[in-house]
Design a protein around this motif. Structure first.
Motif, PDB file in Angstrom:
ATOM      1  N   VAL A   1       5.734  45.760 -18.205  1.00 48.04           N
ATOM      2  CA  VAL A   1       5.137  45.689 -16.877  1.00 48.04           C
ATOM      3  C   VAL A   1       4.463  46.995 -16.453  1.00 48.04           C
ATOM      4  CG1 VAL A   1       7.295  46.307 -15.694  1.00 48.04           C
ATOM      5  CG2 VAL A   1       5.554  44.982 -14.475  1.00 48.04           C
ATOM      6  N   PHE A   2       5.000  48.132 -16.841  1.00 52.07           N
ATOM      7  CA  PHE A   2       4.532  49.395 -16.278  1.00 52.07           C
ATOM      8  C   PHE A   2       3.110  49.740 -16.719  1.00 52.07           C
ATOM      9  CE2 PHE A   2       9.145  49.658 -16.119  1.00 52.07           C
ATOM     10  CZ  PHE A   2       9.339  50.012 -14.799  1.00 52.07           C
ATOM     11  N   ASP A   3       2.705  49.320 -17.890  1.00 51.18           N
ATOM     12  CA  ASP A   3       1.327  49.551 -18.336  1.00 51.18           C
ATOM     13  C   ASP A   3       0.370  48.482 -17.824  1.00 51.18           C
ATOM     14  OD1 ASP A   3       1.811  51.877 -19.860  1.00 51.18           O
ATOM     15  OD2 ASP A   3       2.592  50.663 -21.510  1.00 51.18           O
ATOM     16  N   ALA A   4       0.899  47.359 -17.359  1.00 55.70           N
ATOM     17  CA  ALA A   4       0.045  46.224 -17.003  1.00 55.70           C
ATOM     18  C   ALA A   4      -0.328  46.176 -15.530  1.00 55.70           C
ATOM     19  CB  ALA A   4       0.744  44.920 -17.399  1.00 55.70           C
ATOM     20  N   VAL A   5       0.246  47.068 -14.724  1.00 58.91           N
ATOM     21  CA  VAL A   5      -0.118  47.113 -13.303  1.00 58.91           C
ATOM     22  C   VAL A   5      -0.872  48.408 -13.025  1.00 58.91           C
ATOM     23  CG1 VAL A   5       1.756  45.631 -12.521  1.00 58.91           C
ATOM     24  CG2 VAL A   5       2.150  48.069 -12.735  1.00 58.91           C
ATOM     25  N   PRO A   6      -1.917  48.348 -12.201  1.00 61.85           N
ATOM     26  CA  PRO A   6      -2.722  49.549 -11.953  1.00 61.85           C
ATOM     27  C   PRO A   6      -1.958  50.691 -11.294  1.00 61.85           C
ATOM     28  CG  PRO A   6      -3.921  47.570 -11.313  1.00 61.85           C
ATOM     29  CD  PRO A   6      -2.525  47.137 -11.614  1.00 61.85           C
ATOM     30  N   SER A   7      -1.014  50.342 -10.422  1.00 63.94           N
ATOM     31  CA  SER A   7      -0.279  51.403  -9.723  1.00 63.94           C
ATOM     32  C   SER A   7       1.076  50.871  -9.294  1.00 63.94           C
ATOM     33  CB  SER A   7      -1.056  51.882  -8.496  1.00 63.94           C
ATOM     34  OG  SER A   7      -0.947  50.935  -7.432  1.00 63.94           O
ATOM     35  N   SER A   8       1.890  51.763  -8.756  1.00 66.14           N
ATOM     36  CA  SER A   8       3.219  51.369  -8.285  1.00 66.14           C
ATOM     37  C   SER A   8       3.158  50.631  -6.956  1.00 66.14           C
ATOM     38  CB  SER A   8       4.110  52.610  -8.150  1.00 66.14           C
ATOM     39  OG  SER A   8       3.533  53.529  -7.236  1.00 66.14           O
TER      40      SER A   8
ATOM     41  N   GLY B   1       4.734  54.006 -20.632  1.00 63.59           N
ATOM     42  CA  GLY B   1       5.311  52.764 -20.121  1.00 63.59           C
ATOM     43  C   GLY B   1       6.722  52.547 -20.589  1.00 63.59           C
ATOM     44  N   LEU B   2       6.994  52.889 -21.853  1.00 68.19           N
ATOM     45  CA  LEU B   2       8.341  52.708 -22.388  1.00 68.19           C
ATOM     46  C   LEU B   2       9.328  53.660 -21.721  1.00 68.19           C
ATOM     47  CD1 LEU B   2      10.168  51.242 -24.347  1.00 68.19           C
ATOM     48  CD2 LEU B   2       9.536  52.902 -26.116  1.00 68.19           C
ATOM     49  N   THR B   3       8.876  54.863 -21.394  1.00 61.42           N
ATOM     50  CA  THR B   3       9.753  55.803 -20.692  1.00 61.42           C
ATOM     51  C   THR B   3      10.189  55.230 -19.344  1.00 61.42           C
ATOM     52  OG1 THR B   3       8.793  57.731 -21.778  1.00 61.42           O
ATOM     53  CG2 THR B   3       9.892  58.104 -19.668  1.00 61.42           C
ATOM     54  N   LYS B   4       9.229  54.652 -18.632  1.00 64.91           N
ATOM     55  CA  LYS B   4       9.564  54.040 -17.339  1.00 64.91           C
ATOM     56  C   LYS B   4      10.476  52.823 -17.525  1.00 64.91           C
ATOM     57  CE  LYS B   4       5.289  55.552 -15.065  1.00 64.91           C
ATOM     58  NZ  LYS B   4       4.015  55.128 -14.424  1.00 64.91           N
ATOM     59  N   ALA B   5      10.211  52.049 -18.566  1.00 57.70           N
ATOM     60  CA  ALA B   5      11.059  50.882 -18.825  1.00 57.70           C
ATOM     61  C   ALA B   5      12.487  51.309 -19.163  1.00 57.70           C
ATOM     62  CB  ALA B   5      10.468  50.049 -19.956  1.00 57.70           C
ATOM     63  N   LYS B   6      12.642  52.407 -19.904  1.00 61.28           N
ATOM     64  CA  LYS B   6      13.979  52.910 -20.243  1.00 61.28           C
ATOM     65  C   LYS B   6      14.705  53.413 -19.002  1.00 61.28           C
ATOM     66  CE  LYS B   6      14.152  55.487 -23.994  1.00 61.28           C
ATOM     67  NZ  LYS B   6      13.721  56.481 -25.021  1.00 61.28           N
ATOM     68  N   GLU B   7      13.983  53.985 -18.078  1.00 58.05           N
ATOM     69  CA  GLU B   7      14.613  54.399 -16.819  1.00 58.05           C
ATOM     70  C   GLU B   7      15.116  53.172 -16.058  1.00 58.05           C
ATOM     71  OE1 GLU B   7      11.462  56.533 -14.956  1.00 58.05           O
ATOM     72  OE2 GLU B   7      11.723  58.365 -16.151  1.00 58.05           O
ATOM     73  N   ALA B   8      14.310  52.104 -16.060  1.00 59.37           N
ATOM     74  CA  ALA B   8      14.731  50.855 -15.406  1.00 59.37           C
ATOM     75  C   ALA B   8      15.939  50.265 -16.133  1.00 59.37           C
ATOM     76  CB  ALA B   8      13.575  49.862 -15.394  1.00 59.37           C
TER      77      ALA B   8
END
Length: 552
Positions: free
Chosen positions: A195-202, A264-271
């Motif tokens: 998801v984190f790479d597929a959305v333009p912003s938070s 994106g994977l770094t953000k996913a790992k935080e989630a």
């Protein structure tokens, strides 16, 4: 269980009514289920009886006609206590029990009085397909107040040119069959992974969609649980609502969320870390996994690799099977036959997909759920893995596709197609003129066919047809043949085939389900929504299943 088992090729013990299985009373079944001891309840009725006629809440569907083909994947430990149910404890369950014993299950018991006896004892039945998984979605939406948007509201946002992203959480083949305009495929557990790479912003709003309700609710709430900063909603009633609103869907869509970048994977790992903390998910060590494997004869063990099918085929842990994370949550009763079994979800080292899947299985009330980060060196088996099967009977007589084609050209054979109905998004392929039949009633239906020409049995790969032929061995004087390779073999031979569900059945009661009209779909969703309003309370009164709540 005091059953004398015979080789499956003869199936004499399985067929003989003189071999009587043990029974279990409704009260004893309920006592064992509530004690936490390992037990599986299998409902062997055919057609839509399990879905619409009501079933025990913890029962899994194992139709008698397909029993040998599905049992070992669903119930890998043959020493488990099995309670077999049908309507009355007499019509199907005794034969099912004998067949289960014939393939090696050692503690098989028929529910005394069947479902009628269960109800007479004061216990409840529930309705619906994959009912517990769908009930979890309904409970979660109400309990966690999962935000949602209607099809009409989404249409208006499209028209206004607002920026948002629509993620579709269904498997790719279902997404390709029908989807929403601008939809992006992110099946099940892949949603958080990508998801984190597929959305333009938070700040970009996210809409999560599926065919109806459950997967969209689960997907949206999963992102919220993982701490995603974006506004997230589920599309109420999914693509079905979109069509019921008179809006055009898309067929053949191919847009898929890309695999995560390093960022994106770094953000996913935080989630993933946030989910693991909330739901108490701790990775297994190799030593712990080995201990689970060593205890698999005493405790059912499921090893499911929840990465993509392509990743699994490229390399997987020996002994594991593939199950997409989203489908493992949506269709849990197709993968997990006993709620007391150990479940190990295998993933890459980041454990994003395993953790999000485990979080939902835990909320489903499955207490023994684990995640395992497999190292590349452990993933040393390649290729797809078929469901485990017992030894199947070799048909006494077979016919090659070309030979059958010549017989059919002169109307010198009749073909019976024993395949059950396909899911709505898969196109059924069949031999022209083949009649639809069911293994369990085939012996009684043969009398309606001309007795001067051979009957040829087929199924997708021929295995179900071989089982049906073995059932009839010695029970009919008719010439009975099994198509080599089944319907797939016919098609692979370059012979003509038809598609669709308009095959003539041997008996009208066994006709394939037809596509629903618009009014039928509207009525179905009205009843589904009404079911969702009451299923939580019905399960609370039933008392066999609880959906635990985890503090944020």
């Amino acid at each position: 269980m005091t059953l004398i088992t015979q080789p499956l090729a003869t199936d004499s013990a399985a067929q003989s009514p003189a071999v009587l299985p043990a029974t279990i009373t409704p009260e004893e079944l309920r006592r064992i289920a509530l004690s936490g001891a390992e037990i599986a309840v299998v409902d062997v009725r055919e057609g839509d009886a399990y879905i619409n006629g009501g079933h025990i809440s913890i029962a899994v569907e194992l139709p008698l006609s397909e029993l040998e083909l599905k049992a070992l994947a669903l119930l890998p430990r043959r020493g488990i206590t099995l309670a077999v149910t049908d309507d009355d404890g007499e019509s199907l369950a005794p034969l099912a029990a004998r067949r289960l014993a014939a393939i090696g299950y050692t503690d098989v018991r028929v529910l005394a009085g069947g479902l009628a006896g269960w109800v007479a004892a004061g216990f409840r039945l529930i309705t619906g397909q994959h009912a517990l998984s769908k009930a979890l979605g309904e409970v979660i939406e109400r309990r966690d107040h999962t935000p949602r948007i209607t099809a009409e509201e989404l249409r208006d946002r499209f028209a206004a040119g607002e920026e948002f992203v629509v993620f579709d959480t269904r498997p790719l083949d279902e997404f390709h069959f029908i989807s929403l305009p601008e939809g992006i495929a992110a099946p099940g557990a892949e949603l958080l992974h990508r998801v984190f790479d597929a959305v333009p912003s938070s700040q970009t709003p996210i809409v999560v969609n599926c065919a109806g309700r459950t997967r969209a609710i689960i997907g949206a709430q999963a992102l919220i649980n993982a701490g995603l900063p974006n506004p997230v909603v589920s599309l109420e009633n999914g693509t079905a609502a979109w069509q019921l609103a008179g809006l055009a869907p898309v067929h053949g869509a191919t847009r898929e969320a890309a695999r995560p970048s390093a960022t994106g994977l770094t953000k996913a790992k935080e989630a993933q870390h946030r989910l693991a903390q909330r739901f108490g998910i701790v990775p297994l060590s190799p030593e712990q996994l080995t201990a689970f494997r060593n205890a698999a004869d005493a405790r059912t063990l499921y090893l499911y690799d929840i990465r993509t099918a392509g990743e699994f085929a490229a390399g997987h842990l020996p002994g594991s099977r593939h199950a997409a994370g989203g489908q493992l949550v949506q269709n849990t009763d197709r993968f997990i036959g006993t709620r007391q079994g150990r479940i190990v979800l295998i993933d890459d080292a980041d454990l994003v997909r395993a953790t999000i899947t485990a979080s939902w299985l835990l909320q489903l009330g499955l207490a023994d759920v684990h995640v395992y980060p497999a190292s590349p060196g452990e993933l040393n088996e390649t290729g797809p893995v078929d469901d485990p099967l017992p030894p199947l009977p070799a048909p006494a007589a077979t016919i090659a596709p070309q030979a059958l084609s010549r017989l059919l050209a002169g109307n010198h054979a009749v073909v019976i197609d024993l395949d059950p109905a396909e899911p709505y998004h898969r196109i059924r392929r069949h031999i022209p003129g083949a009649r639809v039949g069911r293994r369990g009633t085939l012996a009684a239906r043969l009398a309606s066919l001309p007795d001067t020409i051979p009957v040829v049995l087929t199924s997708k790969d021929g295995r179900l047809a071989a089982l049906a032929a073995a059932d009839l061995h010695g029970a009919t004087s008719r010439e009975l043949l099994v198509l080599e390779g089944g319907t797939d073999g016919w098609i692979d031979a370059g012979l003509g085939f038809e598609t669709g569900v308009d095959q003539l059945p041997l008996d009208p009661s066994e006709a394939l389900p037809q596509p629903l009209t618009l009014d039928q779909r509207r009525a179905y969703f009205d009843s589904y929504v009404a079911w969702g309003h009451v299923i939580g309370e019905e399960l609370a009164q039933d008392g066999l299943v609880q959906f635990p709540r985890f503090s944020p």
